[in-house]
Scaffold this motif. Sequence first.
Motif, PDB file in Angstrom:
ATOM      1  N   ASP A 156      37.936  44.898  30.754  1.00 24.90           N
ATOM      2  CA  ASP A 156      37.943  44.086  32.167  1.00 24.90           C
ATOM      3  C   ASP A 156      36.488  43.990  32.613  1.00 24.90           C
ATOM      4  O   ASP A 156      36.330  42.737  33.284  1.00 24.90           O
ATOM      5  CB  ASP A 156      38.759  44.794  32.905  1.00 24.90           C
ATOM      6  CG  ASP A 156      40.352  44.530  32.732  1.00 24.90           C
ATOM      7  OD1 ASP A 156      40.682  43.845  32.294  1.00 24.90           O
ATOM      8  OD2 ASP A 156      41.274  45.741  33.046  1.00 24.90           O
ATOM      9  N   ARG A 157      35.681  44.951  32.287  1.00 24.36           N
ATOM     10  CA  ARG A 157      34.407  44.893  32.657  1.00 24.36           C
ATOM     11  C   ARG A 157      33.561  43.699  32.096  1.00 24.36           C
ATOM     12  O   ARG A 157      32.709  43.137  32.813  1.00 24.36           O
ATOM     13  CB  ARG A 157      33.609  46.031  32.494  1.00 24.36           C
ATOM     14  CG  ARG A 157      34.329  47.220  33.091  1.00 24.36           C
ATOM     15  CD  ARG A 157      33.362  48.436  32.759  1.00 24.36           C
ATOM     16  NE  ARG A 157      34.099  49.696  33.362  1.00 24.36           N
ATOM     17  CZ  ARG A 157      33.589  50.913  32.956  1.00 24.36           C
ATOM     18  NH1 ARG A 157      32.641  51.293  32.286  1.00 24.36           N
ATOM     19  NH2 ARG A 157      34.215  52.051  33.599  1.00 24.36           N
ATOM     20  N   GLN A 158      33.806  43.139  31.000  1.00 27.65           N
ATOM     21  CA  GLN A 158      33.348  42.047  30.518  1.00 27.65           C
ATOM     22  C   GLN A 158      34.365  40.541  30.826  1.00 27.65           C
ATOM     23  O   GLN A 158      33.944  39.459  30.984  1.00 27.65           O
ATOM     24  CB  GLN A 158      33.277  42.122  28.882  1.00 27.65           C
ATOM     25  CG  GLN A 158      32.526  40.972  28.491  1.00 27.65           C
ATOM     26  CD  GLN A 158      33.295  40.042  27.676  1.00 27.65           C
ATOM     27  OE1 GLN A 158      34.782  40.584  27.142  1.00 27.65           O
ATOM     28  NE2 GLN A 158      32.848  38.810  27.482  1.00 27.65           N
ATOM     29  N   ARG A 159      35.552  40.863  30.455  1.00 31.39           N
ATOM     30  CA  ARG A 159      36.337  39.681  30.579  1.00 31.39           C
ATOM     31  C   ARG A 159      36.850  39.063  32.381  1.00 31.39           C
ATOM     32  O   ARG A 159      37.277  37.912  32.366  1.00 31.39           O
ATOM     33  CB  ARG A 159      37.927  39.854  29.809  1.00 31.39           C
ATOM     34  CG  ARG A 159      37.745  40.049  28.289  1.00 31.39           C
ATOM     35  CD  ARG A 159      36.986  38.396  27.779  1.00 31.39           C
ATOM     36  NE  ARG A 159      37.967  37.439  28.250  1.00 31.39           N
ATOM     37  CZ  ARG A 159      38.734  37.020  27.750  1.00 31.39           C
ATOM     38  NH1 ARG A 159      39.248  37.670  26.555  1.00 31.39           N
ATOM     39  NH2 ARG A 159      39.241  35.921  28.079  1.00 31.39           N
ATOM     40  N   TYR A 160      36.673  40.140  32.971  1.00 31.41           N
ATOM     41  CA  TYR A 160      36.654  39.725  34.477  1.00 31.41           C
ATOM     42  C   TYR A 160      35.418  39.262  34.919  1.00 31.41           C
ATOM     43  O   TYR A 160      35.200  39.573  36.357  1.00 31.41           O
ATOM     44  CB  TYR A 160      37.220  40.914  35.413  1.00 31.41           C
ATOM     45  CG  TYR A 160      37.961  40.464  36.467  1.00 31.41           C
ATOM     46  CD1 TYR A 160      39.164  39.523  36.512  1.00 31.41           C
ATOM     47  CD2 TYR A 160      37.678  41.105  37.919  1.00 31.41           C
ATOM     48  CE1 TYR A 160      39.524  38.986  37.651  1.00 31.41           C
ATOM     49  CE2 TYR A 160      38.403  40.775  39.066  1.00 31.41           C
ATOM     50  CZ  TYR A 160      39.170  39.706  38.980  1.00 31.41           C
ATOM     51  OH  TYR A 160      39.637  39.347  40.076  1.00 31.41           O
ATOM     52  N   GLN A 161      34.685  38.653  34.267  1.00 28.47           N
ATOM     53  CA  GLN A 161      33.382  37.786  34.637  1.00 28.47           C
ATOM     54  C   GLN A 161      33.198  36.491  34.065  1.00 28.47           C
ATOM     55  O   GLN A 161      33.915  36.513  32.864  1.00 28.47           O
ATOM     56  CB  GLN A 161      32.291  38.960  34.207  1.00 28.47           C
ATOM     57  CG  GLN A 161      32.121  40.390  34.496  1.00 28.47           C
ATOM     58  CD  GLN A 161      31.912  40.460  35.958  1.00 28.47           C
ATOM     59  OE1 GLN A 161      31.347  39.526  36.607  1.00 28.47           O
ATOM     60  NE2 GLN A 161      31.406  41.946  36.285  1.00 28.47           N
TER      61      GLN A 161
END
Length: 287
Positions: A156-161
């Motif tokens: 999520d640290r990458q996809r929720y950006q």
Amino acid sequence: MQLEDFDYHLPAQLIAQQPAARREAARLLQLTSSGLHHGQFTDLPALLRAGDLLVVNNTRVIKARLFARKDSGGEAELLVERLLDDHHALCQVRVSKPLRAGRTLALRDAAVTLTCAGREGQFYRLRFSEPVLQVLEQAGHMPLPPYIQRPDTNSDRQRYQTVFSRVPGAVAAPTAGLHFSEPVLQQIRSVGVEIAEVTLHVGAGTFQPVRGDVQNHVMHQEWYELPAAAAAAVRAARQRGGRVVAVGTTVVRTLESAAIPGLGSGEPLQPHRGLTGFDKQPGQAAV
């Protein structure tokens, strides 16, 4: 205009709990004078024209959710609303009893103490014993929306950006931008569309439910910046007859807020930064 006027049934099984494998693998609903058209997000470049301007929000989501224990022993869940300086932030704090000034919280995942310095409306002003961004990076969790019923994960640290996220400060993603990938952006540029960036840090108030009369709902304020390059790009697009396409409500809110100081003056859009909106009058929706 009541909230019930917009009510509809949304089965829980239709709410995706994981993102699609590819960002652009989403559907696209187009509203035209001839009605609704169902397509794919990859149709977007073909819907734009040379001379148009696409405006995106380059805010970056911070790991704004924290878990702590009060000095009295009770559990607390925090959501950072806005960074005030290196050591202070406005936060939503979920506790059994309201915090009073001087009370402290100890983070669960780091040796950091938070001290309540007072309250501003629904938010608490907290002082962090270590720099706020450093603490969030070390002990924070991604603040997934309440309809995502699972803990956050490393992915999520990458996809929720968004792929154009650059400026840390949001506590939720500008979701309309999540479907853009670098290949899609390249296709958009290849048809002669310019892309400009603004910044609006989505605040925790975005999770605040609307109740009762929709027209009397007061929107939370959020920090934004319309830089000089973006303001010039908007003016140029309008002068050449191009369309200004705002990617999502955060970009719309940024452009509206920046335009407010010049309303009625006939002045072209100018660079601006600050908090969104204006003093709400009865019957007037806040930006």
